[in-house]
Design a protein around this motif. Structure first.
Motif, mmCIF file in Angstrom:
data_model
loop_
_atom_site.group_PDB
_atom_site.id
_atom_site.type_symbol
_atom_site.label_atom_id
_atom_site.label_comp_id
_atom_site.label_asym_id
_atom_site.label_seq_id
_atom_site.Cartn_x
_atom_site.Cartn_y
_atom_site.Cartn_z
ATOM 1 N N PRO A 99 42.916 24.505 -2.803
ATOM 2 C CA PRO A 99 42.177 25.721 -3.192
ATOM 3 C C PRO A 99 40.691 25.600 -2.868
ATOM 4 O O PRO A 99 40.148 24.491 -2.734
ATOM 5 C CB PRO A 99 42.403 25.805 -4.709
ATOM 6 N N LYS A 100 40.039 26.735 -2.773
ATOM 7 C CA LYS A 100 38.610 26.756 -2.446
ATOM 8 C C LYS A 100 37.803 26.015 -3.499
ATOM 9 O O LYS A 100 36.820 25.323 -3.184
ATOM 10 C CB LYS A 100 38.141 28.208 -2.331
ATOM 11 N N ARG A 101 38.211 26.154 -4.772
ATOM 12 C CA ARG A 101 37.470 25.521 -5.861
ATOM 13 C C ARG A 101 38.432 25.224 -7.008
ATOM 14 O O ARG A 101 39.316 26.024 -7.309
ATOM 15 C CB ARG A 101 36.349 26.450 -6.344
ATOM 16 N N MET A 102 38.255 24.069 -7.655
ATOM 17 C CA MET A 102 39.055 23.711 -8.822
ATOM 18 C C MET A 102 38.127 23.194 -9.925
ATOM 19 O O MET A 102 37.271 22.327 -9.667
ATOM 20 C CB MET A 102 40.096 22.643 -8.475
ATOM 21 N N VAL A 103 38.306 23.734 -11.123
ATOM 22 C CA VAL A 103 37.443 23.381 -12.257
ATOM 23 C C VAL A 103 38.318 23.088 -13.468
ATOM 24 O O VAL A 103 39.309 23.780 -13.713
ATOM 25 C CB VAL A 103 36.451 24.519 -12.587
ATOM 26 N N VAL A 104 37.947 22.062 -14.231
ATOM 27 C CA VAL A 104 38.647 21.697 -15.459
ATOM 28 C C VAL A 104 37.741 21.984 -16.647
ATOM 29 O O VAL A 104 36.597 21.512 -16.692
ATOM 30 C CB VAL A 104 39.035 20.208 -15.460
ATOM 31 N N ALA A 105 38.228 22.777 -17.601
ATOM 32 C CA ALA A 105 37.492 23.077 -18.835
ATOM 33 C C ALA A 105 38.186 22.401 -20.004
ATOM 34 O O ALA A 105 39.398 22.584 -20.194
ATOM 35 C CB ALA A 105 37.422 24.584 -19.066
ATOM 36 N N ASN A 106 37.445 21.639 -20.780
ATOM 37 C CA ASN A 106 38.053 20.922 -21.896
ATOM 38 C C ASN A 106 37.028 20.719 -23.008
ATOM 39 O O ASN A 106 35.818 20.705 -22.751
ATOM 40 C CB ASN A 106 38.565 19.550 -21.417
ATOM 41 N N ARG A 107 37.538 20.588 -24.224
ATOM 42 C CA ARG A 107 36.627 20.338 -25.341
ATOM 43 C C ARG A 107 35.873 19.038 -25.151
ATOM 44 O O ARG A 107 34.667 18.951 -25.409
ATOM 45 C CB ARG A 107 37.420 20.300 -26.659
ATOM 46 N N THR A 108 36.570 18.005 -24.704
ATOM 47 C CA THR A 108 35.935 16.713 -24.453
ATOM 48 C C THR A 108 35.567 16.636 -22.978
ATOM 49 O O THR A 108 36.447 16.587 -22.107
ATOM 50 C CB THR A 108 36.894 15.559 -24.813
ATOM 51 N N ILE A 109 34.303 16.641 -22.684
ATOM 52 C CA ILE A 109 33.848 16.690 -21.295
ATOM 53 C C ILE A 109 34.256 15.434 -20.530
ATOM 54 O O ILE A 109 34.493 15.479 -19.313
ATOM 55 C CB ILE A 109 32.319 16.909 -21.224
ATOM 56 N N GLU A 110 34.387 14.290 -21.244
ATOM 57 C CA GLU A 110 34.789 13.058 -20.568
ATOM 58 C C GLU A 110 36.196 13.191 -19.983
ATOM 59 O O GLU A 110 36.452 12.770 -18.848
ATOM 60 C CB GLU A 110 34.739 11.870 -21.541
ATOM 61 N N ARG A 111 37.127 13.774 -20.763
ATOM 62 C CA ARG A 111 38.482 13.990 -20.262
ATOM 63 C C ARG A 111 38.470 14.971 -19.098
ATOM 64 O O ARG A 111 39.214 14.821 -18.129
ATOM 65 C CB ARG A 111 39.383 14.521 -21.381
ATOM 66 N N ALA A 112 37.640 15.985 -19.206
ATOM 67 C CA ALA A 112 37.537 16.969 -18.124
ATOM 68 C C ALA A 112 37.028 16.313 -16.849
ATOM 69 O O ALA A 112 37.541 16.566 -15.748
ATOM 70 C CB ALA A 112 36.627 18.114 -18.542
#
Length: 418
Positions: free
Chosen positions: A202-215
């Motif tokens: 994909p052109k762009r992939m982003v992960v959103a999570n409460r814990t930024i370290e896991r993201a």
């Protein structure tokens, strides 16, 4: 035949046991070397994945192989034995063909196991652990797997939630390489989906999570970006595809949030998959124009259809394996006669050399060539026939009939033409 397959897999052993006996990819070469040095086997290959560890060996001392394996794993053989299986000769060949074709995989018909088996063979070849028996077995297994995949529907249908998500997204967007994908959450299911989508680049992939370290950890694996869950509302309009699976007890993507995102996107379509139970995305979102929302139940129906399709193909695949199993067994049976045939040829060559040497000596003394040739032919004939005729004369009635039948077959193959 002395071919053996010793192992355990997801059918026979829990993850805790599979982890203990697994052999890391980088350690397989050294393990094969020590196994060969132990004298327990003539040939060996090790297939070790998250779902199985199997030792393919040619030799007679399977208990010695098991002892070596458990010592290498630091585990008692008595503790491991309830989880182990052992296939010998014909059953070992059949199991090798089934594994290569994906018929014994956790996801029926998955193709990854074939690549993993090829890696195992490559490693065995590099350390000199692969001989003619196992080499032929694996090449045969690869050919059968290719035939099954090309002539049956074993790999055509979707059989996982992650793969189903990608398949449904492809129905909305012609080219996933032009889309931006947001993954909400960083657990195992999201990670699996991210891996599947990453294959489409994909052109762009982003992960959103409460814990930024896991993201950040998951984003690094898929070469994407990471954001905090608190940034979700502002970021949502940027994404064409949203995959969500968190442990929240309440929806984290509400109707209002999606309405604002659709407006900001000027009604460009948005594909959303909610894999969470309880739901991450409010059910009313499905009523919005330009939003395609699928729940875990929606994907389950796609997966179930795929499983049914693959199960139907298993009948054809097993039939192919049954037929091709005979091909390998025929080759191995013929190979078993090679030492006898070679010894027969060597003996005949020795007789020929002896009679030629005697004939040359007689010719050098001036004896008539015609007489020397006549006597050489007679002596060779008598020597060739002495063994078979003596065996028939000494045999009992049952063996005598069998030997006579064999001699008739030999005579039928004589070429008496000049």
């Amino acid at each position: 035949m002395s071919l053996h397959l010793i192992g355990l897999n997801h059918h026979t052993a829990p993850l805790a046991i599979r982890e203990r006996v697994a052999i890391a990819a980088e350690a397989v070469g050294g393990a094969l070397t020590t196994l060969r040095q132990s004298g327990a086997v003539d040939e060996a290959a090790i297939l070790s994945t998250c779902n199985r560890t199997e030792l393919y060996v040619s030799g007679d001392t399977t208990e010695a192989v098991l002892a070596w394996w458990m010592q290498h794993a630091g585990m008692s053989l008595d503790d491991a034995r309830p989880y182990l299986y052992h296939h010998a000769d014909q059953d070992a060949v059949r199991q090798a063909l089934r594994v290569a074709a994906g018929l014994d995989s956790m996801v029926l018909g998955e193709p990854q196991i074939l690549g993993q088996m090829k890696d195992a063979v490559r490693t065995a070849e590099q350390v000199g652990a692969l001989g003619s028996n196992l080499h032929r077995l694996f090449q045969h297994a690869f050919a059968v797997a290719k035939e099954i995949r090309s002539t049956t529907g074993i790999g055509e249908s979707v059989v996982s939630m992650a793969a189903a998500s990608v398949r449904l997204a492809e129905r909305i967007f012609d080219d996933l390489s032009e889309q931006s994908v947001l993954f909400v959450g960083a657990g195992d299911m999201v990670a699996l989906c991210a891996t599947h989508f990453a294959a489409s680049k994909p052109k762009r992939m982003v992960v959103a999570n409460r814990t930024i370290e896991r993201a950040n950890e998951l984003a690094h694996q898929i070469h994407g970006e990471a954001i905090r869950l608190t940034q979700l509302a502002d970021a949502l309009p940027q994404f064409d595809i949203v995959i969500s699976c968190t442990a929240s007890s309440l929806p984290i993507i509400g109707l209002g949030m999606v309405e604002r995102a659709v407006k900001a996107r000027r009604h460009r379509p948005m594909f959303m998959v909610d894999l969470a139970v309880p739901r991450d995305i409010e059910a009313e979102v499905a009523d919005l124009d330009d939003v395609f929302l699928y729940t875990v139940d929606d994907l389950a129906s796609v997966v179930q259809h795929g499983v049914a399709s693959r199960q139907a193909a298993v009948i054809d695949a097993e039939a192919i394996i049954a037929g091709r199993l005979g091909d390998f067994l025929d080759w191995h049976a013929r190979r078993a006669h090679v030492p006898v045939i070679q010894a027969f040829r060597d003996g005949a060559a020795q007789l020929r050399a002896q009679e030629l040497e005697l004939a040359r000596k007689r010719l050098s003394r001036g004896e008539a060539a015609e007489l020397v040739l006549e006597q050489m032919a007679t002596r060779l004939t008598n020597k060739f026939l002495h063994g078979p005729l003596s065996a028939i004369n000494k045999a009992d009635s049952d063996d005598r009939e069998r030997l006579q039948q064999a001699m008739r077959q030999f005579m039928a193959g004589w070429d008496t033409s000049e």
